[in-house]
Motif scaffolding. Sequence first.
Motif, PDB file in Angstrom:
ATOM      1  N   UNK A   1      65.417  71.443  84.997  1.00 54.29           N
ATOM      2  CA  UNK A   1      66.045  70.315  85.663  1.00 54.29           C
ATOM      3  C   UNK A   1      64.977  69.255  85.884  1.00 54.29           C
ATOM      4  N   UNK A   2      65.232  68.045  85.422  1.00 56.19           N
ATOM      5  CA  UNK A   2      64.265  66.954  85.586  1.00 56.19           C
ATOM      6  C   UNK A   2      64.890  65.854  86.422  1.00 56.19           C
ATOM      7  N   UNK A   3      64.241  65.497  87.529  1.00 49.19           N
ATOM      8  CA  UNK A   3      64.749  64.377  88.326  1.00 49.19           C
ATOM      9  C   UNK A   3      63.860  63.160  88.102  1.00 49.19           C
ATOM     10  N   UNK A   4      64.313  62.266  87.272  1.00 51.89           N
ATOM     11  CA  UNK A   4      63.588  61.034  86.948  1.00 51.89           C
ATOM     12  C   UNK A   4      62.103  61.276  86.737  1.00 51.89           C
ATOM     13  N   UNK A   5      61.743  62.138  85.792  1.00 53.82           N
ATOM     14  CA  UNK A   5      60.325  62.497  85.660  1.00 53.82           C
ATOM     15  C   UNK A   5      59.500  61.368  85.068  1.00 53.82           C
ATOM     16  N   UNK A   6      60.141  60.364  84.502  1.00 50.71           N
ATOM     17  CA  UNK A   6      59.366  59.313  83.840  1.00 50.71           C
ATOM     18  C   UNK A   6      59.250  58.063  84.691  1.00 50.71           C
ATOM     19  N   UNK A   7      59.897  58.066  85.849  1.00 53.70           N
ATOM     20  CA  UNK A   7      59.995  56.790  86.559  1.00 53.70           C
ATOM     21  C   UNK A   7      58.668  56.356  87.176  1.00 53.70           C
ATOM     22  N   UNK A   8      57.695  57.283  87.295  1.00 56.27           N
ATOM     23  CA  UNK A   8      56.396  56.875  87.841  1.00 56.27           C
ATOM     24  C   UNK A   8      55.418  56.409  86.775  1.00 56.27           C
ATOM     25  N   UNK A   9      55.859  56.380  85.532  1.00 60.38           N
ATOM     26  CA  UNK A   9      54.930  56.009  84.457  1.00 60.38           C
ATOM     27  C   UNK A   9      55.099  54.537  84.102  1.00 60.38           C
ATOM     28  N   UNK A  10      54.039  53.934  83.570  1.00 55.62           N
ATOM     29  CA  UNK A  10      54.194  52.539  83.163  1.00 55.62           C
ATOM     30  C   UNK A  10      54.982  52.473  81.850  1.00 55.62           C
ATOM     31  N   UNK A  11      55.432  51.269  81.519  1.00 52.60           N
ATOM     32  CA  UNK A  11      56.421  51.115  80.454  1.00 52.60           C
ATOM     33  C   UNK A  11      55.977  51.756  79.131  1.00 52.60           C
ATOM     34  N   UNK A  12      54.725  51.593  78.780  1.00 48.21           N
ATOM     35  CA  UNK A  12      54.232  52.112  77.503  1.00 48.21           C
ATOM     36  C   UNK A  12      54.217  53.626  77.486  1.00 48.21           C
ATOM     37  N   UNK A  13      53.633  54.165  78.566  1.00 53.93           N
ATOM     38  CA  UNK A  13      53.499  55.615  78.693  1.00 53.93           C
ATOM     39  C   UNK A  13      54.875  56.267  78.709  1.00 53.93           C
ATOM     40  N   UNK A  14      55.817  55.546  79.267  1.00 52.57           N
ATOM     41  CA  UNK A  14      57.179  56.023  79.375  1.00 52.57           C
ATOM     42  C   UNK A  14      57.789  56.252  78.008  1.00 52.57           C
ATOM     43  N   UNK A  15      57.555  55.303  77.125  1.00 53.22           N
ATOM     44  CA  UNK A  15      58.082  55.435  75.767  1.00 53.22           C
ATOM     45  C   UNK A  15      57.465  56.641  75.080  1.00 53.22           C
ATOM     46  N   UNK A  16      56.140  56.792  75.240  1.00 57.53           N
ATOM     47  CA  UNK A  16      55.466  57.938  74.631  1.00 57.53           C
ATOM     48  C   UNK A  16      56.018  59.238  75.192  1.00 57.53           C
ATOM     49  N   UNK A  17      56.124  59.282  76.548  1.00 52.81           N
ATOM     50  CA  UNK A  17      56.560  60.512  77.203  1.00 52.81           C
ATOM     51  C   UNK A  17      57.978  60.870  76.792  1.00 52.81           C
ATOM     52  N   UNK A  18      58.792  59.842  76.576  1.00 56.83           N
ATOM     53  CA  UNK A  18      60.186  60.025  76.177  1.00 56.83           C
ATOM     54  C   UNK A  18      60.253  60.795  74.861  1.00 56.83           C
ATOM     55  N   UNK A  19      59.508  60.287  73.879  1.00 56.20           N
ATOM     56  CA  UNK A  19      59.484  60.920  72.563  1.00 56.20           C
ATOM     57  C   UNK A  19      58.957  62.346  72.671  1.00 56.20           C
ATOM     58  N   UNK A  20      57.872  62.467  73.436  1.00 56.66           N
ATOM     59  CA  UNK A  20      57.203  63.745  73.602  1.00 56.66           C
ATOM     60  C   UNK A  20      58.138  64.779  74.229  1.00 56.66           C
ATOM     61  N   UNK A  21      58.835  64.343  75.274  1.00 58.04           N
ATOM     62  CA  UNK A  21      59.722  65.244  76.009  1.00 58.04           C
ATOM     63  C   UNK A  21      60.860  65.717  75.122  1.00 58.04           C
ATOM     64  N   UNK A  22      61.378  64.790  74.366  1.00 56.54           N
ATOM     65  CA  UNK A  22      62.511  65.117  73.498  1.00 56.54           C
ATOM     66  C   UNK A  22      62.088  66.145  72.450  1.00 56.54           C
ATOM     67  N   UNK A  23      60.918  65.913  71.871  1.00 54.90           N
ATOM     68  CA  UNK A  23      60.397  66.808  70.845  1.00 54.90           C
ATOM     69  C   UNK A  23      60.171  68.204  71.435  1.00 54.90           C
ATOM     70  N   UNK A  24      59.589  68.193  72.627  1.00 54.63           N
ATOM     71  CA  UNK A  24      59.276  69.458  73.293  1.00 54.63           C
ATOM     72  C   UNK A  24      60.555  70.252  73.563  1.00 54.63           C
ATOM     73  N   UNK A  25      61.571  69.548  74.057  1.00 55.30           N
ATOM     74  CA  UNK A  25      62.819  70.239  74.381  1.00 55.30           C
ATOM     75  C   UNK A  25      63.444  70.814  73.118  1.00 55.30           C
ATOM     76  N   UNK A  26      63.377  70.063  72.028  1.00 54.32           N
ATOM     77  CA  UNK A  26      63.875  70.566  70.735  1.00 54.32           C
ATOM     78  C   UNK A  26      63.209  71.875  70.381  1.00 54.32           C
ATOM     79  N   UNK A  27      61.879  71.883  70.499  1.00 53.19           N
ATOM     80  CA  UNK A  27      61.123  73.062  70.086  1.00 53.19           C
ATOM     81  C   UNK A  27      61.424  74.266  70.977  1.00 53.19           C
ATOM     82  N   UNK A  28      61.524  74.001  72.297  1.00 52.18           N
ATOM     83  CA  UNK A  28      61.729  75.119  73.221  1.00 52.18           C
ATOM     84  C   UNK A  28      63.175  75.584  73.230  1.00 52.18           C
ATOM     85  N   UNK A  29      64.089  74.628  72.988  1.00 49.09           N
ATOM     86  CA  UNK A  29      65.501  74.975  72.965  1.00 49.09           C
ATOM     87  C   UNK A  29      66.050  75.426  74.303  1.00 49.09           C
ATOM     88  N   UNK A  30      65.424  74.966  75.407  1.00 49.96           N
ATOM     89  CA  UNK A  30      65.903  75.353  76.737  1.00 49.96           C
ATOM     90  C   UNK A  30      66.905  74.313  77.236  1.00 49.96           C
TER      91      UNK A  30
END
Lengths: 311, 356
Positions: B157-186
């Motif tokens: 469960x993630x409650x706005x985990x990206x909202x504390x990041x600056x705009x650039x980092x947010x985009x990176x984290x978004x991609x990263x998180x999505x990829x990670x979730x794909x791999x883990x399949x949770x």
Amino acid sequence: MAQATSPPEAPEVIDEARARRYSSDAAGLGRLRAGAFVAPALALIAVFLVFPALWVLYLGLTNYRLTGTAAAEPKLVGFDNFVKAVSDPAFWNSTWLTVQFVLGSAVIGQVVLGFTIAWLMRDRTGPLKRAVEGLVILAWILPSAVVSFLWVALLDRDGGTLQALLHLPGFAPLLDHPMLSIVVFNTWRGAAFSMMLYGAALGNVPPSHLESARLAGASGWQQLRDVVFPHIRGHILTNLLLISLWTFNDFTPFMLTAGGPDGQTEVLAVHVYKVALLGQELGYGAAVSTVILLINLVVAVFYLRLLRSKK
Amino acid sequence: MAAIELRGLTKVYPGGVKALDSLDLAIPDGEFFALLGPSGCGKTTLLRTIAGLETATGGAVVIGDRDVTGVQPGARDIAMVFQDYALFPHMDVTDNIAYPLRIKKVGKADRQRKALEVGTRLGLDQLMDRRPGQLSGGQQQRVALARVMATQAKAFLFDEPLSNLDARLRLEARTFLKKLQRELGVTTVFVTHDQAEALAMADRMAVMEAGHIRQIGTPAEVFQRPANTFVAAFIGSTPMNLLDGTVRGDTLEVAGCKVPVPVSAEGLLVDGERIVYGVRPEYNTYSAEPAEGSLGGKVAIVENLGASHLVTLEVGDVLVQAVVPEGDEPELGVDGFATPRRDRALVYRDGELVSA
Ligand SMILES: Nc1ncnc2c1ncn2[C@@H]1O[C@H](COP(=O)(O)OP(=O)(O)OP(=O)(O)O)[C@@H](O)[C@H]1O
Ligand SMILES: [Mg+2]
């Protein structure tokens, strides 16, 4: 107004001067007027704190007594009083009793009771919380003479409230367990301060940290150990420092047991009272007081060190 | 790994705020599910009720095939990333990541190995000895993720985990998180109030309003066919044009102009009924000359969106917006025409989408 009429380059000069002045004198009063504001407070502190403290240091070096020739013209006796104090078994006995009293009633009693109440009441609102806090604070703000009388009335062997309720023949806590009695009394009396301090401290523990531990499956004790205590470490040490020193110098036990029976509750504050005022040896009493002051300093330095070693 | 199912879930806070109102939701195993909605609509409450940090007033929470409604949070096999990451400041990165394992009584060597393994995967291997206070926001976020990953929970469960990041980092984290979730399949439930985030990351998403779910669907469905005017107005980087209109035979009369009935509503409208006509600015074609079925008016505002411009036309007494490619933007005050794409425009009757 001056700036408005001065030539264009003038304001810069004024600003520079003002900046210099403000850096050392934020209120812009000037040394003299600022001094006048603090002078009354400084005078009071000098008369009622600094002077008596120095006077005690001086008295400790004399053979000053309450009555007799030594009262009229006290003589300097050097460190005789100090030597007498540290070689007197009664002094060390009192020190040991004081350590028991401080550890039992402050470090363990008040801290544990105060923290427990604060922890149990942390999420509560409403009448129960107000009632508990009200009672605890009442014990703290009532005058010592009043609460001492209440406890004597409660614990007295003949006609005490406890005796009347329980009908235990020969049950005399103030005589049989005098140290335990004053420890329990002082725990009850002083828990309010710790409760309020921990209550405020617990409000600073981020709820998400506790919840994160709960989600990991941490028990109540594990949450305390891993989240709460590390967060309020500074509060705990500050609390310990204050209540240790207050309890160390507390005279109230005298009103319950008068130091007895048989000197079993003659803590240092009571000891000083006995030698200086009852025994009339003011010089010796002052020397003992100075030693107590030194012990206080050691305790304070110990806690402040711990506080500063925050990693 | 497990599916999450909510049945008639209701949460009433003391004081009477109904944050969740008899809510039904089924999230299949392994799905990346986003919860989107305006502030105060109950997203955090929903997440916390799934986690067990709030007790449900009514209804049931089922994780896998176990009803966990009355179960303690620690026994639900769920891991959560908080908005402030909730890293313990007095523990180093290793201990933070390994904390849930320590509570589960995993041996010290085992949990340190696991922490390093997960940390390495998230690029934290150089930072394992630091404390949270010595990490940047992005690094802290990865530590929080690592802690969640190390638990091998059934759902995240993630409650706005990206909202504390600056705009650039947010985009990176978004991609990263999505990829990670794909791999883990949770199975992952992700709360955000940034709709771009939801659209970009989620397999499916729900749009909430005042304790209700107003639409569930894939991001494409929600974006292209909002089920009601609330979702239509809420979703999209530029708000959808929602214009009052009347059915006139084969055409709609909107803002004093005649537009054809959209493909999605063909044959479903009654002559003379009042409807709301919706079209996204992106699906409006702008022209300087009148066209068949266009809305014509004066150019009132031109806003720069970077690679395109948002042109606002005054059509009668309503405003109509269209997105115009770079270089084609009109002057203020000239006459302009917006032609809605017939295959993208929508019709709402009583606030609900008209469609077959
Ligand atoms: N502890 C509480 N006690 C009473 N009411 C609460 C409590 N927590 C939240 N609420 C109310 O419940 C409703 C839903 O709150 P919630 O925090 O779930 O909203 P949210 O969708 O997460 O909003 P945001 O996007 O601002 O985080 C709000 O009206 C809020 O005021
Ligand atoms: Mg929220």
